[in-house]
Design a protein around this motif. Structure first.
Motif, PDB file in Angstrom:
ATOM      1  N   GLN A   1      30.439  99.342  73.111  1.00  0.00           N
ATOM      2  CA  GLN A   1      29.980  99.282  71.727  1.00  0.00           C
ATOM      3  C   GLN A   1      28.490  98.944  71.661  1.00  0.00           C
ATOM      4  O   GLN A   1      27.775  99.468  70.805  1.00  0.00           O
ATOM      5  CB  GLN A   1      30.786  98.253  70.941  1.00  0.00           C
ATOM      6  CG  GLN A   1      32.203  98.693  70.688  1.00  0.00           C
ATOM      7  CD  GLN A   1      32.993  97.633  69.947  1.00  0.00           C
ATOM      8  OE1 GLN A   1      32.535  96.511  69.757  1.00  0.00           O
ATOM      9  NE2 GLN A   1      34.197  97.982  69.534  1.00  0.00           N
TER      10      GLN A   1
ATOM     11  N   THR B   1      26.218  99.791  73.827  1.00  0.00           N
ATOM     12  CA  THR B   1      25.484 101.001  74.188  1.00  0.00           C
ATOM     13  C   THR B   1      25.406 101.947  73.000  1.00  0.00           C
ATOM     14  O   THR B   1      24.351 102.509  72.716  1.00  0.00           O
ATOM     15  CB  THR B   1      26.175 101.706  75.372  1.00  0.00           C
ATOM     16  OG1 THR B   1      26.288 100.784  76.449  1.00  0.00           O
ATOM     17  CG2 THR B   1      25.393 102.913  75.819  1.00  0.00           C
ATOM     18  N   ARG B   2      26.516 102.113  72.297  1.00  0.00           N
ATOM     19  CA  ARG B   2      26.520 102.977  71.109  1.00  0.00           C
ATOM     20  C   ARG B   2      25.573 102.441  70.040  1.00  0.00           C
ATOM     21  O   ARG B   2      24.856 103.203  69.405  1.00  0.00           O
ATOM     22  CB  ARG B   2      27.935 103.080  70.533  1.00  0.00           C
ATOM     23  CG  ARG B   2      28.827 103.965  71.313  1.00  0.00           C
ATOM     24  CD  ARG B   2      30.135 104.206  70.549  1.00  0.00           C
ATOM     25  NE  ARG B   2      31.173 104.436  71.519  1.00  0.00           N
ATOM     26  CZ  ARG B   2      32.229 103.666  71.713  1.00  0.00           C
ATOM     27  NH1 ARG B   2      32.421 102.604  70.975  1.00  0.00           N
ATOM     28  NH2 ARG B   2      33.117 103.943  72.636  1.00  0.00           N
ATOM     29  N   ARG B   3      25.597 101.142  69.842  1.00  0.00           N
ATOM     30  CA  ARG B   3      24.749 100.521  68.826  1.00  0.00           C
ATOM     31  C   ARG B   3      23.267 100.709  69.165  1.00  0.00           C
ATOM     32  O   ARG B   3      22.464 101.058  68.297  1.00  0.00           O
ATOM     33  CB  ARG B   3      25.090  99.033  68.692  1.00  0.00           C
ATOM     34  CG  ARG B   3      24.367  98.338  67.573  1.00  0.00           C
ATOM     35  CD  ARG B   3      24.831  96.903  67.367  1.00  0.00           C
ATOM     36  NE  ARG B   3      24.704  96.111  68.581  1.00  0.00           N
ATOM     37  CZ  ARG B   3      25.720  95.596  69.273  1.00  0.00           C
ATOM     38  NH1 ARG B   3      26.953  95.785  68.875  1.00  0.00           N
ATOM     39  NH2 ARG B   3      25.511  94.886  70.353  1.00  0.00           N
TER      40      ARG B   3
ATOM     41  N   LYS C   1      22.300 104.388  68.674  1.00  0.00           N
ATOM     42  CA  LYS C   1      22.176 104.675  67.246  1.00  0.00           C
ATOM     43  C   LYS C   1      20.861 104.131  66.699  1.00  0.00           C
ATOM     44  O   LYS C   1      20.166 104.804  65.935  1.00  0.00           O
ATOM     45  CB  LYS C   1      23.359 104.065  66.488  1.00  0.00           C
ATOM     46  CG  LYS C   1      23.344 104.355  65.017  1.00  0.00           C
ATOM     47  CD  LYS C   1      24.542 103.763  64.320  1.00  0.00           C
ATOM     48  CE  LYS C   1      24.474 104.012  62.824  1.00  0.00           C
ATOM     49  NZ  LYS C   1      25.573 103.364  62.116  1.00  0.00           N
TER      50      LYS C   1
ATOM     51  N   ARG D   1      27.344 117.097  68.645  1.00  0.00           N
ATOM     52  CA  ARG D   1      28.466 116.250  68.225  1.00  0.00           C
ATOM     53  C   ARG D   1      29.757 116.941  68.625  1.00  0.00           C
ATOM     54  O   ARG D   1      29.963 118.100  68.308  1.00  0.00           O
ATOM     55  CB  ARG D   1      28.456 116.034  66.718  1.00  0.00           C
ATOM     56  CG  ARG D   1      27.341 115.170  66.226  1.00  0.00           C
ATOM     57  CD  ARG D   1      27.424 115.038  64.711  1.00  0.00           C
ATOM     58  NE  ARG D   1      26.255 114.370  64.198  1.00  0.00           N
ATOM     59  CZ  ARG D   1      26.232 113.088  63.829  1.00  0.00           C
ATOM     60  NH1 ARG D   1      27.319 112.369  63.906  1.00  0.00           N
ATOM     61  NH2 ARG D   1      25.126 112.554  63.385  1.00  0.00           N
TER      62      ARG D   1
ATOM     63  N   THR E   1      32.127 111.897  69.157  1.00  0.00           N
ATOM     64  CA  THR E   1      31.168 111.637  70.233  1.00  0.00           C
ATOM     65  C   THR E   1      29.838 112.296  69.903  1.00  0.00           C
ATOM     66  O   THR E   1      29.779 113.482  69.602  1.00  0.00           O
ATOM     67  CB  THR E   1      31.690 112.183  71.576  1.00  0.00           C
ATOM     68  OG1 THR E   1      32.949 111.584  71.847  1.00  0.00           O
ATOM     69  CG2 THR E   1      30.724 111.881  72.701  1.00  0.00           C
TER      70      THR E   1
ATOM     71  N   LYS F   1      26.072 113.196  71.297  1.00  0.00           N
ATOM     72  CA  LYS F   1      25.249 113.335  72.494  1.00  0.00           C
ATOM     73  C   LYS F   1      23.792 113.345  72.047  1.00  0.00           C
ATOM     74  O   LYS F   1      23.427 114.076  71.128  1.00  0.00           O
ATOM     75  CB  LYS F   1      25.587 114.610  73.252  1.00  0.00           C
ATOM     76  CG  LYS F   1      26.976 114.572  73.826  1.00  0.00           C
ATOM     77  CD  LYS F   1      27.225 115.724  74.738  1.00  0.00           C
ATOM     78  CE  LYS F   1      28.608 115.572  75.351  1.00  0.00           C
ATOM     79  NZ  LYS F   1      28.813 116.465  76.463  1.00  0.00           N
ATOM     80  N   TYR F   2      22.978 112.528  72.715  1.00  0.00           N
ATOM     81  CA  TYR F   2      21.581 112.383  72.345  1.00  0.00           C
ATOM     82  C   TYR F   2      20.681 113.012  73.400  1.00  0.00           C
ATOM     83  O   TYR F   2      21.072 113.209  74.542  1.00  0.00           O
ATOM     84  CB  TYR F   2      21.200 110.900  72.234  1.00  0.00           C
ATOM     85  CG  TYR F   2      21.932 110.161  71.138  1.00  0.00           C
ATOM     86  CD1 TYR F   2      21.484 110.224  69.835  1.00  0.00           C
ATOM     87  CD2 TYR F   2      23.046 109.386  71.421  1.00  0.00           C
ATOM     88  CE1 TYR F   2      22.133 109.538  68.823  1.00  0.00           C
ATOM     89  CE2 TYR F   2      23.707 108.695  70.413  1.00  0.00           C
ATOM     90  CZ  TYR F   2      23.240 108.777  69.113  1.00  0.00           C
ATOM     91  OH  TYR F   2      23.881 108.103  68.124  1.00  0.00           O
TER      92      TYR F   2
END
Length: 63
Positions: free
Chosen positions: A2, A4-6, A9, A22, A26, A28-29
């Motif tokens: 979480q 890492t996602r934060r 973002k 997307r 999920t 992808k950046y």
């Protein structure tokens, strides 16, 4: 996970990352081209060679 996602973002909100794709929920950046170095290739090589990873206390260094 979480955290890492934060962080991803937050980097996307600040335009360091761009959303590449997307798949369902999920995301992808990819890195923004604006953070690419303005140095020449030779200057980047010199800086990379001069950079040393920090040493974590209590861990052996590979020498």
């Amino acid at each position: 996970m979480q955290a890492t996602r934060r962080i991803a973002k937050e980097l996307a909100e600040n335009k360091f990352f761009l959303v590449a794709d997307r798949i369902g929920r999920t995301i992808k950046y990819k890195a923004s081209p604006h953070i690419v170095s303005s140095l020449s290739g030779a200057e980047q090589s010199e800086e990379a060679a001069a950079y040393h990873l920090p040493v974590v206390p209590g861990r052996r260094t590979a020498n």
